[in-house]
Design a protein around this motif. Structure first.
Motif, PDB file in Angstrom:
ATOM      1  N   THR A   1      20.671   1.854  -7.113  1.00 26.88           N
ATOM      2  CA  THR A   1      19.248   1.973  -7.381  1.00 26.88           C
ATOM      3  C   THR A   1      18.969   1.680  -8.825  1.00 26.88           C
ATOM      4  O   THR A   1      19.812   1.798  -9.690  1.00 26.88           O
ATOM      5  N   ALA A   2      17.740   1.324  -9.082  1.00 21.65           N
ATOM      6  CA  ALA A   2      17.398   0.929 -10.437  1.00 21.65           C
ATOM      7  C   ALA A   2      17.414   2.063 -11.413  1.00 21.65           C
ATOM      8  O   ALA A   2      17.497   1.860 -12.604  1.00 21.65           O
TER       9      ALA A   2
ATOM     10  N   LEU B   1      14.635  -2.295  -9.642  1.00 24.82           N
ATOM     11  CA  LEU B   1      15.936  -2.941  -9.530  1.00 24.82           C
ATOM     12  C   LEU B   1      15.780  -4.424  -9.230  1.00 24.82           C
ATOM     13  O   LEU B   1      14.934  -4.810  -8.438  1.00 24.82           O
TER      14      LEU B   1
ATOM     15  N   GLY C   1      18.064  -2.893 -13.871  1.00 24.04           N
ATOM     16  CA  GLY C   1      16.772  -2.295 -13.588  1.00 24.04           C
ATOM     17  C   GLY C   1      15.861  -2.338 -14.792  1.00 24.04           C
ATOM     18  O   GLY C   1      15.875  -1.405 -15.600  1.00 24.04           O
TER      19      GLY C   1
ATOM     20  N   SER D   1      13.759   0.774  -5.707  1.00 24.71           N
ATOM     21  CA  SER D   1      14.924  -0.038  -5.358  1.00 24.71           C
ATOM     22  C   SER D   1      14.763  -0.568  -3.941  1.00 24.71           C
ATOM     23  O   SER D   1      14.784   0.208  -2.982  1.00 24.71           O
TER      24      SER D   1
ATOM     25  N   THR E   1      14.153   4.403  -2.472  1.00 22.25           N
ATOM     26  CA  THR E   1      14.992   3.315  -1.988  1.00 22.25           C
ATOM     27  C   THR E   1      14.472   2.866  -0.630  1.00 22.25           C
ATOM     28  O   THR E   1      14.211   3.696   0.253  1.00 22.25           O
TER      29      THR E   1
END
Length: 864
Positions: A2-3, A699, A719, A784, A821
């Motif tokens: 994830t970012a 992201l 990210g 993300s 996400t």
């Protein structure tokens, strides 16, 4: 992946904008700031000192200037000796003192002042008994009192300045010295215009003493206004147990200071005063150059005294500064030595031009010697370093004396340079060992693991080493823990160097490849059997979130038909991890060995992609080298806080159709991920969480910039922090993200981060969490989009697509962060929100996901 992992995490206030290079080097701001302040102090005091003596020479009688300069020289020499190691002892001790730092500082100031006063009285006595010329320079009773007071104050302020460095407040000692330099110059001008006041030696000395007192008062006022002084009660008992360290610091300080101070005396004694004039001028040029490694090394000691784990990275960066800037400068001095000396007069160029060229060759010995001293202080090897420095200093002086009596000035400086070169050979291994020695991983030995070979992590693998990522899928049929273990054992038998079946050495940043017996034990720990069920798949994910990071790049829970895998981001991001999940589950179901062909390790893929994007197109350089940082967390009332990472999930088989219908009518071309991000932000606002709408972290996969045929099987994402006009408007999010990807600046972010890691090494673990947060936190959003996971469609699912679990969850988030996400699989939208339950109530965040799945269009339209 994830970012939120890619976003910089700030411990303190930062401006909202900035340049990328500062972001990449932010971990060494303490080194740059404090070393820079020390160098600036030298420049400021030198410039104002020159101005002071120039004005004094034009306004005061020559005899008065001579008396004052002799007094100042005595103040400097005796004050430096009178510090008695207190300054460097404070640098070493202050990081470990939790309370009462200023009690210790004031005790050291009093001790140094007392020692310097005794030294000053001895100097006065010696002048009266054995040196009539020095007695005449005292300037009578007033001059004698001012001299002794000045010596004591000078020693105390020198200790105070080093205490500021120990507190990593180098700019404050720069401020004090700047005020001192300015005040004494202003006082000189003031006393010069007072009618009837003669500019005698004591009057000039009074301007110095007054400058010290006033500048110190200004410093203490600033410290008190900032609340940095807790107490100022000298307590001699605080020195108990610190006597040995103080003695060792003093021995080391004097062993490095006195030989350099005595060299001009050797030149005068063996050659002539005229030769010393030329030598002193050349040595002044060298000293100006040596200021850089000296100040960097002192700051290196200060910033690593309380954090020895940072020593390797700080030494690397420090050497880069000193050698990267100093070597070209020393080469210029070597080539232009006669011209430089010619600035002081034709006679200086003739008598010391070659001597300066020889002295310029000692710059590298100066660098290694200063770093050797700093490393010895950090590693508590003071006594040995002090004894070595004593012998080295004596040898330099003896060599200078012998060469001076048997040759000329060039022979003398050559002898000193040869001795310093020999010293470099002796101390360089200590420095280079810190820079290049691999970090030993003793845990494998203690666990009885037989490591057959190792492979170093690539730079982008090392960049993601502290972070992990969880994938949970199910319900499945025909998959249990024993079958998963067998699949991994088969993969290890076919390729024991595959990263999925290797041990992860976090401290040494290496993949450790085990033999079959060691791997059999390793895989039993790596795969946990939760039984036939039933199990809570969300609880499986949270269990993996809560587990500490270990040597398993792959950690698996299997039970009740569910498969949960936590994988190090050093292994890969969504693409490689999905391939791993698919193959392990499919191999377990089919009862065979897993087969995952490793991709070629393209170590130069990132610089090639950056050069393709920017190197050939200078017009893009400005955009490629600048990017925004997340704004600092707004200050306010705080409350105690502990990390409690959790996840809530939701899914819907109808919502994607709703999003596409709304998009076609209101925002053609916008992605469903942008709609999801905007709807989630709107849901948080509707539920009263008041998210930070200044921007978010998004992201982005950098594989889009690679040449065709180049594949990366590890993590290749970043990210960036972006600031769409509105986080509740899908079109604004879509356009901002599209414009960002067009610039390719995420390649610069990745390149800068990998450059920093190349210099400083990568941390094996994430930074610790804070102990408190603001009473009213505002969600800082990270988005993300994992894309389509349709490659998992052929797994042995036990249910239809709408009922399948497909989670993608990070294991790290900031105290105020919420990471959303998203992924799609067989037409179903899967959502996961990761956050700390100690910051936000899980029921509220879960409700936000439900609203997104129920009516994203309504959420967005309500915010228009």
């Amino acid at each position: 992946m994830t970012a939120t992992h890619a976003a910089p995490r700030h411990a303190g206030p930062r401006p909202p904008g900035g340049r990328g290079i500062f972001t990449a080097l932010k971990g060494h701001v303490d080194l740059f700031l404090n070393a820079g302040s020390l160098m600036a102090t030298t420049l400021v005091t030198s410039a104002f000192g020159f101005a002071y003596w120039w004005v004094a020479a034009h306004l005061a009688p020559q005899a008065a200037v001579g008396q004052a300069s002799a007094a100042v020289s005595a103040m400097t020499l005796i004050g430096t000796i009178g510090m008695f190691g207190m300054g460097t002892m404070l640098i070493s001790e202050l990081p470990s003192v939790a309370r009462g730092k200023w009690d210790l500082i004031s005790t050291c100031l009093l001790t140094a002042g007392t020692a310097a006063t005794a030294g000053g009285l001895f100097y006065v006595l010696a002048a009266h008994l054995w040196a009539p010329s020095l007695k005449d320079a005292l300037g009578g009773g007033l001059g004698t009192v001012l001299l002794v007071v000045g010596i004591a104050l000078n020693a105390m302020t020198l200790v105070l300045d080093e205490a500021m460095v120990g507190l990593l407040q180098g700019p404050l000692q720069l401020m004090r010295n700047a005020w001192f330099s300015l005040i004494k110059l202003m006082l000189l001008g003031l006393v010069a215009i007072i009618p009837g006041l003669a500019l005698t030696g004591p009057v000039l000395l009074l301007t110095w003493v007054a400058g010290i007192v006033t500048s110190t008062a200004i410093l203490f006022r600033v410290l008190r206004r900032r609340g940095m002084i807790d107490s100022l009660r000298p307590r001699p008992s605080l020195m108990r147990g610190r006597g040995r360290a103080t003695f060792d610091h003093n021995l080391l300080n004097l062993a490095t200071y006195l030989p350099r101070a005595a060299l001009p005396l050797i030149v005068t004694a063996t050659l002539s005063a005229e030769a010393n004039a030329a030598f002193y001028t050349a040595f002044m040029v060298l000293s100006f150059m040596a200021m850089v490694p000296g100040n960097v090394a002192l700051t290196l000691f200060a910033v690593t005294a309380g954090d020895r784990g940072a020593l390797r990275g700080k030494v690397r960066v420090g050497l880069l500064i000193c050698l990267g800037g100093g070597l070209p400068a020393s080469l210029v001095v070597f080539l232009l030595s006669e011209q430089i000396m010619g600035l002081f007069g034709a006679g200086y160029a003739q008598s010391a031009g070659q001597a300066l060229a020889i002295l310029s060759l000692t710059y590298i010995p100066f660098v290694f010697h200063h770093f050797f001293l700093a490393i010895s202080r950090v590693q508590n090897r003071l006594r040995g370093a002090g004894i070595f420095s004593v012998f080295a200093g004596v040898t330099e002086l003896l060599a200078a004396w012998w060469a001076g009596t048997h040759g000329d000035l060039n022979d003398l400086v050559t002898a000193v340079a040869v001795v310093m070169a020999v010293e470099t050979v002796l101390v360089a291994p200590t420095v280079l060992k810190v820079v290049f020695a691999p970090v030993a991983d003793m845990s494998a030995v203690s666990e009885g693991v037989n490591v057959m070979s190792t492979t170093s992590l690539t730079l982008h693998e090392r960049a993601w080493l502290p972070l992990e990522y969880i994938r949970t899928v199910g319900p499945l049929t025909g998959v249990d823990a024993a079958r998963v273990r067998n699949a991994l054992i088969g993969l290890h038998a076919a390729d024991p160097t595959h990263r999925a079946v290797s041990r992860l050495d976090r401290s040494g940043a290496r993949w450790q490849h085990m033999d079959a017996a060691s791997f059999a034990g390793w895989v039993r720990d790596a795969v946990t059997d939760l039984g036939p069920g039933p199990v809570d798949f969300d609880a499986m994910t949270r269990q993996l979130q809560a587990e500490p990071r270990a040597h398993h790049p792959v950690r698996i829970l299997v039970g009740g038909g569910y498969f949960a895998l936590k994988v190090s981001h050093a292994y890969g991001d969504a693409g490689p991890v999905n391939t791993l999940v698919h193959e392990l589950v499919q191999a377990a179901y089919e009862g065979r060995a897993a087969r995952i062909a490793p991709s070629r390790r393209h170590r130069t893929a990132l610089p090639k992609a950056w050069w393709k994007q920017f190197g050939r197109q200078p017009a893009r350089w400005k955009d490629g080298l600048s990017f925004a940082r997340p704004p600092h967390v707004e200050e306010g009332p705080a409350r105690p806080w502990q990390a409690d990472l959790t996840v809530t999930t939701a899914r819907s088989g109808q919502v994607l159709g709703q999003m596409r219908t709304w998009r076609d009518q209101y925002a053609p071309g916008v992605t469903t991920s942008a709609i999801t991000f905007a709807a989630f932000t709107s849901a948080l606002i509707e539920l009263g969480l008041n998210p930070d709408l200044r921007g978010g972290t998004f992201l982005a996969d950098a594989r889009r910039y690679l040449d065709p045929g180049v594949s990366i099987d590890s993590n290749f994402c970043m990210g960036p922090y972006l600031t769409p006009p509105s986080l509740t408007d899908p079109l604004a999010i879509h356009r901002t993200l599209k414009a960002e990807l067009a610039t390719g600046r995420i390649l610069t972010m990745m390149l800068l981060r990998e450059g920093k890691i190349l210099l400083t090494g990568a941390p094996g673990m994430p930074d610790p969490f804070p102990s408190e947060i603001t009473v009213e936190p505002r969600p800082r959003l990270t988005f993300s989009n994992q894309g389509r996971h349709d490659m998992l469609s052929d797994l042995p699912w036990a249910v239809e697509p709408a009922s399948r679990i497909n989670q993608s969850v990070p294991t790290l988030n900031g105290p105020e962060g919420i990471t959303l996400t998203t992924s799609e699989m067989n037409g179903v939208l899967h959502l996961e929100a990761t956050f700390h339950a100690s910051t936000y109530h899980p029921a509220i965040v879960a409700r936000a996901l439900e609203l997104v799945c129920a009516d994203p269009a309504g959420l967005i339209m309500a915010r228009r």
